[in-house]
Structures are given as structure tokens and as C-alpha cells.
Design an enzyme around this catalytic site. Structure first.
Site, PDB file in Angstrom:
ATOM      1  N   ASP A 101     -65.922  -1.608 -52.458  1.00 19.48           N
ATOM      2  CA  ASP A 101     -64.989  -1.880 -51.366  1.00 19.48           C
ATOM      3  C   ASP A 101     -63.759  -2.515 -51.978  1.00 19.48           C
ATOM      4  OD1 ASP A 101     -65.858  -4.400 -52.045  1.00 19.48           O
ATOM      5  OD2 ASP A 101     -66.856  -4.809 -50.145  1.00 19.48           O
ATOM      6  N   SER A 316     -79.146   0.103 -48.503  1.00 17.47           N
ATOM      7  CA  SER A 316     -77.879   0.500 -49.100  1.00 17.47           C
ATOM      8  C   SER A 316     -76.837  -0.594 -48.879  1.00 17.47           C
ATOM      9  CB  SER A 316     -77.412   1.828 -48.493  1.00 17.47           C
ATOM     10  OG  SER A 316     -77.231   1.697 -47.092  1.00 17.47           O
ATOM     11  N   TYR A 317     -75.641  -0.380 -49.418  1.00 18.01           N
ATOM     12  CA  TYR A 317     -74.591  -1.406 -49.372  1.00 18.01           C
ATOM     13  C   TYR A 317     -74.296  -1.789 -47.921  1.00 18.01           C
ATOM     14  CZ  TYR A 317     -70.335  -3.864 -50.697  1.00 18.01           C
ATOM     15  OH  TYR A 317     -69.378  -4.831 -50.893  1.00 18.01           O
ATOM     16  N   PRO A 318     -74.373  -3.091 -47.581  1.00 18.44           N
ATOM     17  CA  PRO A 318     -74.315  -3.482 -46.167  1.00 18.44           C
ATOM     18  C   PRO A 318     -72.912  -3.684 -45.603  1.00 18.44           C
ATOM     19  CG  PRO A 318     -74.828  -5.403 -47.501  1.00 18.44           C
ATOM     20  CD  PRO A 318     -74.733  -4.240 -48.445  1.00 18.44           C
TER      21      PRO A 318
END
Length: 823
Positions: A101, A316-318
């Protein structure tokens, strides 16, 4: 490292103990290469003002908008920058595996700043940097990311830099001005930090707006007809087609018209099939809402738990805004892993029998895929909240691939005495996804009530018996305070914060005392929170409305997309906000009038005790409120004091420098104590002293309470502080470090203890003590000598050292006795 090496790797320590190094061999660019994999602990650097702008007293708040800033190591003691530099010296390439991100991209460039100058290959260093893009720690995702390396995105990193600079300058300017203005004006106001935040304040504004709506709500009485009818063993409670009437006379007129009716005529009955689609794939906002509503977890805590699940490889990526599964996502394979799960395995197997359904639609934000489970876990594998959140995420994933919930809704119209009434009931014909969601379904209370209604066979009779007919009276009710889930929805809708920061902003307004959280997880503004927001509205509503922040987020997004430059966005935004600050500064009186109406002035606040002011020789008032402080009504001055401490008068003791009465400060029940002069604490009498220094750090050469007169030794724990003897600690004699929590307890059975002028010839830096013992409590070594006093060093004198204990020490000094301390 374990995935890429097939668990064939070695580990060692690096320059930073927090970041171990794992080494293994793997293919890179078609050749066999040796890899060293290490980590960071969040941002390596933070943004701060240059030293000349960091003083609250010397820098005007309005000057902060043009102040110079710098990047400084966020956690210098961890030594992450030094660690990366050391590892880079023996490396040729850099592959970055940070979170995918904007924040992760920004950290990528921080890592590059630490490593690029030190790579072994000096030419074309940027060509030797690559970026792994991944969304989970599942084996296949890690391998796929390694095979498809990309370059770091500098635009996304600059977008984070822009937000950091804007938030620092705007937040610091408003916070410093407000805090200075309100400090010392009100006795029952905790003005240690009256903060403003470009995201924090609009978040608070949503809560206060709902609170104001509740406060101004005026309840109105209403009346409605409520008949109960029955036929063929079925009974129904009907709704009046007119709804609610706010005129009592009119309602009574209609009641008289129908109260004599014995039957209700069925006018029509219509059944209609309906379906509720399964929930969409889960993104961060959906996760935070559900965690609050259904699991009772605050957003900040829920994100911490989700991050732990991610780093342990379970989800998975939160942090994602996407609610659409990618075309390459193998949903069937991810679901098949759960076929043998003890809790939902039976449902998953049945789902394969009827066929899974990939949800259509949704939003693809282009950041990360939706949150899904990446490994199977039973309840015994995870503790407490980790299991509860994993359980929800997995059920939600399964539900998103499930059939819809099908139901039949029956709507009937009745006539009683010329008035029309209705009935609506729902029967579920195929529960679909609601089976696996269980208690985690998202139906509203009204829908649940509607679904629980029994729907009788409407074809059995056209005439129904009226069993009862009531004229019910009620009152309109105000809305409830915002729930965390509602607040998250408002923040998302108005662009306040990001999926990575929404939880932080909500946590901030709670921790700073601007709202309080009820047991039902609703946010109720405090007096100070409401006063701040109302003050902003009086001066400049845009300071609290979401429009300004949403506009800035839009500009920052343009930087991330490469459609605008850092140099275009930041100066323009600062100019707009600087003008708003100057106007706010001129109109602060409008906010102050609200504080006057809600808080007691410092003069009106009753003191706990009084002590003498050295300037006017009159009494000052001690205000035992947060923040604790002394107030001199004659001089109209406020003196800050140590916080979270027990403060008492130190009767009869006066500072020789300014004539102020000394106070005695105790930090905790069994912690260190020391005297403090209110004036010296706020206005250091010596150039090399900082604000907030007590007598135990004062270098005054003759004051009996100063560090100079009571110095015992250099602190063996922190090595920067000085252990100072506390003369007032009788009968529990002690010495305390003036720089850390280290303490030395010296012979509880001593009658008196005095510091001598001489130092220990062996320990050099340690002042010798003279200890006078009680005659009936002599140490064993003195009992037969008739001597009651002994002089020596607490480190190396056997008699004195035997009665010495340490507390709150990180490690035991080798010259102290090996006795258990009190801390």
C-alpha cells in the site's frame, strides 16, 4: 525465507536485535544466488520539525506552516538504519517485500535511502532495486510475487510524504496555539494537550453532530390503532394503514369508529418470492464495521488482531478497499482447503455439491484483493480475539461464494369498520449463505422481527375475528449516538482517513478524552469534545466539516497517480490552511466563550492546599486536577507540576534561589520521591537545565536538597542519571536516580544517614555514608562492639552493602549484594 527456501535457511542476528537475518539460496534472474532476508519495524524514519522550530515557547504557531522539516530515525535505539547499512555492504541487489500500500511504498524508499549508497555495485544502483507485489503470505502468492518483480512506485511514496508534512504542520500549529491559549485558564479542564488533527477533528465532528441532534430533539406523542385478529387457529397483529397520528382527538375518533367491529374482512393477499444476495467480498471498512457490531471489538484493536493474523499467515493483507475477487483468484481452491474443518467443513462440502457462485460486481480499487483466509485454523490454534476474527473472516469468505437467501413475503390487506389495516410476514424457503454466517449475519433488527413472524394460510377464511383492538400511545424517540460502525461508514463516505488510518483516528478521539465509548460501542462526546467542535463551527465550519480534508486527500491521490507533483500540492494546501489558521487565531474568543460556559475558571477552583509564592509572598493554590498545577491568584500565574504523582506540602522548606515553598513529589506508592520548586520546575535557574527539572537534578552548590549536596553515585542502570540521596525518606531510607526509575534502599533500621564529603578510594565516584543505627537494632557485625555508627561505601563496605537493596533495576550492578530487590 521459509517459503522460498523450502524451510532450508539459516538465521543470525544483525546490528539490530529486533531484525534477525535469514540466509538461503534461490534462483534470481535465471541464476542461482545467495539471499539475505531481514525486516524493519514499521517506518524507519518519521517527519519532524528542524530543531529551531521544536520549542513550543520559542516558535510562534503561525510560523510552523513555513518551518523546515527533516526525516529522523523513528526508533534510534532499535538501530534499524545502521542494520540495513551493514547488510547492504555485502549485497549486490535489493528486493523489497514491504506491505503493498502507500505506506509500504514509502517505507520502500526509506529502505533504499539506507541501503543504496552501500551496495557493492556502485554503478546504476537504482537498476538493482526491485519490488515484490503480494497480498498474502500463502506459498503460491509469495512464489508468484518473486517471479513477477516490479519497480517501486515513487509517486505513492511521495503521496505519503505529502500527507505527513501537511498533517504535521497543520496539526502542530493548531494544537500548540489551542493548548497555550487554554492552559491555565480553567481549573477543571485538562489542557495539557488541546489537540487538532486534519482527520481527527472531522471525525469528532460527526460524533458531535449526532449528539446535537439528540440534544435538540423534542419528543412528540402519537397514537395508532393496533388490532389482533384470528381465523382457523392463526392469529395476527395488524398495522394501521394510516400509521401514526399526532392528533389525539382524531385518533380517538377513528378508534370509536372501529371499536365495535367484531370481524375483519380480508381484502387481498399476495405472496411474492424474494432473495437476499450473499455478502460481497470483505474489505477493511467492512471488517471494522462487523468487528464492532458483531464481535464487540473496537476498530483499532480489530486492526491489530487482523495484522497479527496476516503476519502469521492465516489471512490475506487486511488493508484494502477492494470488494471484488480478481479474475486469477482461484476461489474454489481456497475454499476446498476448508472441506474438513470441524466447524464449517460440512457446509463447505455441501456447497461444492450445489456449486459455488463467484460474486459479480463489487469495487476494484486496484490496491489489494479482498480479505480472505489463507490457511486453515481450528479454534485451538488461535487464542481469544484472534480466533473470533478469523472465524468471522472465514465465514464471510464462504458466505460470499454461497447461494442467496430465498424467502416468500406475504402482504395482506384487511378492513375493520371502514379502516384499512395491513400485515406483512416473511418465511425463509432456502437459507442459503445465512447458514454459514450464523450469528454474523447482517440483517437489521426490523428484518429479523419481520422474518420471525408466523405467516398463516390466508386462503382459509375471508372473515377474521377481531380479538382485541387497542389505541396505543407512544412518543417519538431521538436517534442514538453514533456507533463505531456508523462512524466508520461516515468517514469512508466523506473521504476522512484511509483504510489504514480510520481506526487510528477513532482511537485518538477516545484516548484524548473527546468522546467516551459506551458498553454498546456508541461514541458520546465529552464536554470538552463538544465545546471544541462548537467553537470551530462558530469560527470556521470548514475546520470541522469533512470537505477540506476530503479535498486534500483528493490532491494527495493525484500525487499517487502521477497526475500532480509534490511541489504543486503541498505549498498550495499549506497556503489555504495557513490562512484559515490566521483567521482562527484572531477569532479564538468565540471558542473561549463556550469554554467559559462549561468550565470553572482557575480562580473559582477550590485548592487542595496552599503554599507560598516567592514573588508576592502570598499563598498559591494547589489544584489537584488534571493537569496538576499551582496557581497564584495574586500574580495570576500558573506553574506546571509533575503529572500522575502524589504531591504534598514540604512544610518548612524553601527554595534558596527564589523563596518559593518546596513541594514533595512521590511517583507511585513505593516509587521514588523528591522535592520540587514550582518556579524552578517551570523556569530553570541555570542555563544548562531544561524545563521540568526537580531539586534532585539541580546543581545549586549550597541548597540542602540539590543534586550537588546529595549526590551518591552515577546511576549503574541508565548511566546518564545520578543517584541522589533522599533526606526525607526516613525511616525507609532510599536514594533515587534522577534520570530513570532505579532506586537504592539503605538499611531500614538506621536512625540517621548522612552523606560525607569524601569518596570511596576504590569506587572513586561513590560518596561515603555515615549510618547511625538504633541501639536495639544493630547489625550482627556491631552487636558486640558497642558501636552504633558506621561509615563506608554502600558498594564495597561489607556491613553497609549487606543492608542495601535495589528496585526497578534493569540489571543488578555487580557490586551490589545478590539479595532480592523490592522491584
Amino acid at each position: 525465507a521459509g517459503i522460498l527456501s523450502n524451510e532450508n535457511y539459516t538465521s543470525r542476528s544483525g546490528k539490530s536485535r529486533a531484525c534477525p537475518v535469514h540466509e538461503f539460496d534461490y534462483t534470481f534472474q535465471g541464476e542461482r544466488a545467495h539471499f539475505k532476508m531481514t525486516s524493519v519495524i514499521g517506518h524507519i524514519f518519521s517527519t519532524d520539525f528542524l530543531p529551531e522550530f521544536q520549542s513550543w515557547d520559542k516558535t510562534k504557531p503561525e510560523d510552523l506552516f513555513a518551518a523546515g522539516i527533516k526525516k529522523k530515525e523513528a526508533n534510534a535505539s532499535a538501530g534499524v538504519a545502521r542494520h540495513l547499512k551493514s547488510e547492504a555492504k555485502r549485497s549486490d541487489y535489493l528486493v523489497l517485500w514491504l506491505d503493498c500500500d502507500r505506506e509500504g511504498e514509502n517505507i520502500c524508499f526509506e529502505v533504499m535511502d539506507c541501503t543504496l549508497p552501500y551496495l557493492r555495485t556502485h554503478h546504476r544502483r537504482h537498476k538493482r532495486v526491485q519490488r515484490a507485489h503480494f497480498s498474502s503470505l500463502a506459498n503460491q502468492d509469495i512464489v508468484r510475487a518473486m517471479e513477477n518483480l516490479i519497480v517501486p512506485n515513487e509517486n505513492e511514496a511521495l503521496a505519503v510524504d505529502a500527507r505527513q508534512e501537511l498533517d504535521l504542520k497543520v496539526g502542530a500549529a493548531f494544537t500548540r496555539f489551542q493548548t497555550h491559549y487554554f492552559q491555565g485558564k480553567y481549573g477543571n479542564l485538562d489542557a495539557r494537550l488541546v489537540s487538532y488533527g486534519p482527520c481527527q477533528t472531522p471525525t469528532l465532528g460527526f460524533c458531535v453532530a449526532r449528539h446535537d441532534e439528540i440534544q435538540t430533539f423534542v419528543a412528540e406523542p402519537y397514537w395508532t390503532l393496533s388490532p389482533a385478529v384470528s381465523a382457523g387457529g392463526g392469529s395476527l397483529r395488524l398495522q394501521w394503514a394510516r400509521g401514526r397520528l399526532f392528533d389525539r382527538t382524531a385518533a380517538q375518533t377513528f378508534h370509536r369508529r372501529v371499536e365495535g367491529a367484531a370481524t375483519a374482512e380480508l381484502l387481498s393477499s399476495r405472496a411474492k418470492e424474494g432473495r437476499r444476495p450473499p455478502p460481497p467480498p470483505l474489505n477493511t471498512v467492512g471488517l471494522l464495521k462487523a468487528a464492532s457490531q458483531q464481535l464487540g471489538m473496537g476498530p483499532h484493536h480489530a486492526m491489530q488482531v487482523a495484522e497479527r493474523l496476516y503476519t502469521r499467515g492465516y489471512v490475506s493483507y487486511p488493508r484494502t478497499e477492494t470488494t471484488k475477487y480478481a479474475a486469477h483468484f482461484d476461489a474454489a481452491e481456497a475454499l476446498r482447503a476448508h472441506c474438513n474443518h470441524r466447524v464449517w467443513g460440512d457446509y463447505v462440502r455441501s456447497l461444492f455439491e450445489v456449486g459455488i457462485r463467484i460474486p459479480q460486481g463489487g469495487h476494484d480499487a486496484g490496491d489489494h484483493p479482498p480479505i480472505t483466509p489463507t490457511a486453515v485454523a481450528e479454534q485451538e490454534h488461535l487464542d481469544g480475539d484472534m480466533w473470533r476474527l478469523y472465524d468471522f473472516i472465514t465465514r464471510r469468505f464462504i458466505a460470499s461464494l454461497s447461494p442467496p437467501c430465498k424467502y416468500v413475503t406475504t402482504k395482506a390487506r384487511f378492513a375493520i369498520g371502514g379502516e384499512e389495516f395491513t400485515y406483512t410476514g416473511t418465511q425463509v424457503t432456502s437459507p442459503g449463505f445465512t447458514v454459514v454466517l450464523g450469528s454474523h449475519h447482517t440483517l437489521t433488527a426490523e428484518e429479523l422481527e419481520e422474518e420471525s413472524r408466523h405467516v398463516p394460510d390466508m386462503t382459509t377464511a375471508n372473515s377474521w375475528t377481531v380479538q382485541a383492538l387497542e389505541l396505543k400511545e407512544g412518543k417519538t424517540a431521538p436517534p442514538q449516538h453514533l456507533s463505531e460502525a456508523e462512524l466508520i461508514g461516515l468517514m469512508e463516505r466523506h473521504g476522512i482517513g484511509t483504510d489504514a488510518s480510520i481506526a487510528v483516528h477513532i482511537n485518538n478521539i477516545c484516548e484524548r478524552g473527546y468522546v467516551r465509548l459506551t458498553g454498546a460501542r456508541r461514541l458520546v462526546p465529552t464536554t470538552v469534545g463538544a465545546a471544541l467542535v462548537h467553537g470551530y463551527y462558530r469560527i470556521d465550519p470548514e475546520l470541522v466539516l469533512p470537505i477540506v480534508r476530503a479535498t486534500i486527500e483528493k490532491y494527495i491521490g493525484l500525487i499517487a497517480e502521477g497526475e500532480a507533483t509534490f511541489e504543486e500540492v503541498v505549498p498550495h494546501s499549506l497556503e489555504v490552511l495557513h490562512n484559515k489558521f490566521l483567521y482562527f487565531q484572531r477569532k479564538i474568543g468565540f471558542m473561549d466563550s463556550l469554554f467559559e460556559a462549561n468550565f470553572s475558571t482557575i480562580v473559582q477552583t477550590a485548592p487542595k492546599f496552599r503554599s507560598k509564592c516567592g514573588k508576592c509572598n502570598r499563598f498559591m493554590n494547589f489544584l489537584d486536577l488534571k493537569p496538576a498545577r499551582m496557581f497564584c491568584p495574586t500574580c495570576d500565574e500558573v506553574y506546571s507540576l509533575p503529572q500522575n504523582a502524589n504531591i504534598k506540602q514540604y512544610t518548612g522548606n524553601v527554595c534558596p534561589l527564589d523563596g518559593f515553598d518546596l513541594l514533595r513529589v512521590t511517583m507511585g506508592k513505593k516509587s521514588k520521591a523528591y522535592p520540587v520548586c514550582p518556579n524552578c520546575f517551570n523556569n530553570p535557574p541555570f542555563e544548562d537545565l531544561k524545563t521540568g527539572v526537580a531539586c534532585n537534578a539541580c546543581p545549586h552548590p549550597t541548597c540542602e536538597f540539590s543534586m550537588t549536596r546529595n549526590r551518591l553515585c552515577k546511576c549503574p542502570d541508565c548511566e546518564t542519571g545520578v543517584v541522589v540521596f533522599d533526606q526525607s525518606s526516613r525511616p525507609h531510607w532510599r536514594a533515587n536516580c534522577n534520570g530513570c526509575q532505579f532506586m537504592v534502599f539503605i538499611h531500614d533500621n538506621a536512625h540517621s544517614i548522612k552523606l560525607l564529603k569524601d569518596h570511596c578510594p576504590d569506587c572513586k565516584d561513590v560518596t561515603l555514608l555515615k549510618v547511625e543505627f538504633h541501639k536495639d537494632a544493630l547489625p550482627d557485625m556491631l552487636k558486640d562492639s558497642g558501636i552504633t555508627a558506621h561509615s563506608g561505601c554502600i558498594f564495597c563496605d561489607e556491613l553497609l552493602n549487606s543492608g542495601v537493596q535495589t528496585a526497578k533495576s534493569k540489571f543488578r550492578h555487580p557490586k551490589f549484594s545478590h539479595r532480592r530487590g523490592r522491584g
